[in-house]
Design an enzyme around this catalytic site. Structure first.
Site, PDB file in Angstrom:
ATOM      1  N   ARG A 116      71.276  34.966  80.734  1.00 13.67           N
ATOM      2  CA  ARG A 116      70.410  34.877  79.460  1.00 13.67           C
ATOM      3  C   ARG A 116      69.357  33.994  79.574  1.00 13.67           C
ATOM      4  O   ARG A 116      69.325  33.126  78.768  1.00 13.67           O
ATOM      5  CB  ARG A 116      71.176  34.693  78.290  1.00 13.67           C
ATOM      6  CG  ARG A 116      72.548  35.776  77.948  1.00 13.67           C
ATOM      7  CD  ARG A 116      73.174  35.346  76.763  1.00 13.67           C
ATOM      8  NE  ARG A 116      74.315  36.382  76.562  1.00 13.67           N
ATOM      9  CZ  ARG A 116      75.200  36.267  75.655  1.00 13.67           C
ATOM     10  NH1 ARG A 116      74.959  35.290  74.700  1.00 13.67           N
ATOM     11  NH2 ARG A 116      76.060  37.155  75.471  1.00 13.67           N
ATOM     12  N   ASP A 170      68.873  30.659  70.486  1.00 13.01           N
ATOM     13  CA  ASP A 170      69.163  31.840  69.639  1.00 13.01           C
ATOM     14  C   ASP A 170      67.994  32.019  68.871  1.00 13.01           C
ATOM     15  O   ASP A 170      67.604  31.184  68.069  1.00 13.01           O
ATOM     16  CB  ASP A 170      70.399  32.110  68.864  1.00 13.01           C
ATOM     17  CG  ASP A 170      71.718  32.283  69.964  1.00 13.01           C
ATOM     18  OD1 ASP A 170      71.411  32.348  71.113  1.00 13.01           O
ATOM     19  OD2 ASP A 170      72.668  32.599  69.214  1.00 13.01           O
ATOM     20  N   ASP A 186      78.348  27.648  73.126  1.00 11.10           N
ATOM     21  CA  ASP A 186      77.790  29.031  72.875  1.00 11.10           C
ATOM     22  C   ASP A 186      76.395  28.760  73.504  1.00 11.10           C
ATOM     23  O   ASP A 186      76.400  28.695  74.750  1.00 11.10           O
ATOM     24  CB  ASP A 186      77.766  29.024  71.507  1.00 11.10           C
ATOM     25  CG  ASP A 186      77.579  30.564  70.824  1.00 11.10           C
ATOM     26  OD1 ASP A 186      77.337  31.481  72.010  1.00 11.10           O
ATOM     27  OD2 ASP A 186      77.324  30.886  69.795  1.00 11.10           O
ATOM     28  N   ASP A 200      75.065  26.764  68.891  1.00  6.96           N
ATOM     29  CA  ASP A 200      73.903  26.658  69.639  1.00  6.96           C
ATOM     30  C   ASP A 200      73.097  25.575  69.323  1.00  6.96           C
ATOM     31  O   ASP A 200      72.942  24.894  68.351  1.00  6.96           O
ATOM     32  CB  ASP A 200      72.862  28.042  69.423  1.00  6.96           C
ATOM     33  CG  ASP A 200      73.534  29.241  69.375  1.00  6.96           C
ATOM     34  OD1 ASP A 200      74.203  29.609  70.588  1.00  6.96           O
ATOM     35  OD2 ASP A 200      73.835  30.008  68.349  1.00  6.96           O
TER      36      ASP A 200
END
Length: 444
Positions: A322, A267, A263, A224
């Protein structure tokens, strides 16, 4: 010359337009004055998170490296210099100023490949017509194509990850500061500020093929742009997260599946808490922001009562999904602008034991994409979603979702009321203000 006659309804419409414009301009000025960094207008590197500015202002607040002495202020322009500044021992406050583009993969993917690794050999060995789709690759020995891929991946992992210590401010200098191909690890620390940087998503040079992932198998990637892992009091402000030169649209297909090399962009996981993400741009990406990374009970034991995060005045543009997808956390999402493209899947992922409050946001959806797609139910968890506008019209997002998904209905009422907010704009003002103020290079 023609002359238009102004009727009563024309006058009212003009007055309303002028009033709305004045309102937006005044709110823009007020937000700029009350926004991040008004404490130290002459030195953005020493600005701290204002009081009541989201969850990161809770308790001790977030000051990053604002108190750094001269010996702990670093200006870096290479990946080696950046990592060296992060690696200086101790938790004394530090400021790292990033100048220009700092490239973590300047020598290319070939620099990470283990001796003997050959991608063509990998494709030949694990082609579904010969390997099948019933067995994963976890038992493959070290000298196999998969074993050599694992070794190569480990070399990239060691090279592109950068661990951020406590009491740190990382800030871009001017309008062109960027971290390219890097994965910023904010792990098990407290009090970190990251501002005014463009993050070009790291490219996984060695994705793994998993024949058992879904009905057709899948390519799975790591890395990430930024990970907040078990950390507290983190403020991410005026950054731009993008896939840059390596969009998914340019990726090839192998074994009938997209060769996915990205990815997430951000996060927030493993018990992280008290995070504020403000005035950022998240753009051109698939799986964008993940809060809480698993439904498992072992993960739940760590995440319950944590993952408190605020998103405000961010631009989420041309994303698939997301934005964010949430498990467990009390997540406040207000005054953000969501601009969707044709491949839009959803914005808010309602996951296990999540408690999302999504208010005063604006959504710009393309023709053929309705408001029912804004919410996605992964688990039965209530949320609050009031005062949102879709394509200029006030819309009940929960009702829109439930009308088209009666078998997966969402419940209203997150069970908590956010109090840590700066000035809240009416949703009709959000596109004007956010589109002009969010992202790297726009820090005042």
């Amino acid at each position: 010359m023609s002359t238009r006659r102004w009727h009563g309804h024309d006058m009212k419409r003009a007055a309303a337009l002028v009033g709305c414009t004045a309102l937006v301009l005044s709110l823009t000025a007020a937000t700029a004055q009350a926004g991040p960094g008004h404490h130290h207008p002459r030195d953005t590197a020493r600005q701290t998170l204002p009081a009541n500015d989201g969850w990161a202002s809770h308790g001790t607040g977030t000051t990053g490296g604002a108190a750094a002495d001269a010996e702990h202020v670093y200006t870096v322009s290479t990946w080696a210099e950046f990592r060296a500044a992060l690696a200086v021992e101790g938790t004394a406050p530090r400021i790292i100023k990033v100048k220009g583009t700092v490239d973590a993969v300047s020598e290319g993917c070939e620099a990470f490949a283990a001796p003997g690794y050959d991608f063509d050999a990998y494709l030949e060995k694990y082609a579904p017509e010969t390997w099948g789709r019933e067995t994963d690759l976890s038992a493959e020995p070290d000298d196999s194509p998969e074993g050599l891929r694992r070794a190569s991946a480990a070399r990239q992992d060691r090279s592109i990850k950068a661990n951020v210590p406590a009491n740190t401010t990382i800030i871009g200098v001017g309008r062109g500061a960027a971290l390219k191909g890097a994965s910023l690890q904010i792990k098990d620390v407290d009090n970190v500020i990251v501002r005014n940087l463009t993050f070009e998503s790291p490219v996984d040079c060695f994705p793994q093929w998993d024949p058992t992932d879904g009905d057709r198998g899948n390519w799975n990637s790591e890395y990430d742009s930024a990970v907040v892992y078990g950390s507290t009091h983190v403020w991410l402000d005026h950054n731009t997260f993008t896939d840059g030169e390596h969009p998914d649209s340019a990726a090839p297909t192998y074994f009938g599946m997209l060769y996915q090399q990205h990815d997430g962009q951000l996060d927030i996981v493993k018990g992280a808490d008290h995070v504020t993400a403000s005035w950022n741009v998240f753009t051109e990406h698939d799986k964008t922001v993940l809060i809480g990374n698993s439904d498992s009970e072992s993960t739940a034991a760590v995440d319950r009562g944590h993952l408190k995060t605020t998103f405000h005045h961010n631009l989420f543009k041309n994303l698939v999904e997301r934005a964010p997808r949430v498990r467990f956390g009390q997540v406040d999402v207000y005054n953000n602008h969501f601009v969707a493209s044709a491949d839009y899947a959803y914005s808010f992922g309602v996951g296990k034991e999540s408690a999302i409050v999504a208010e005063h946001n604006a959504f710009t959806l393309p023709t053929g994409v309705g408001p029912a797609k804004v919410l996605k139910r992964w688990n039965d968890a209530p949320l609050s979603a009031a005062h949102n506008r879709v394509n200029g019209r006030t819309t009940d997002l929960i009702a829109a979702h439930n009308a088209e998904n009666p078998d997966a209905a969402l419940r209203s009422g997150a069970g908590w009321t956010p109090t840590l907010r700066t000035k809240v704009l009416p949703s009709q003002a959000v596109p004007f203000v956010v589109d002009r103020g969010a992202g790297a290079g726009r820090l005042r």
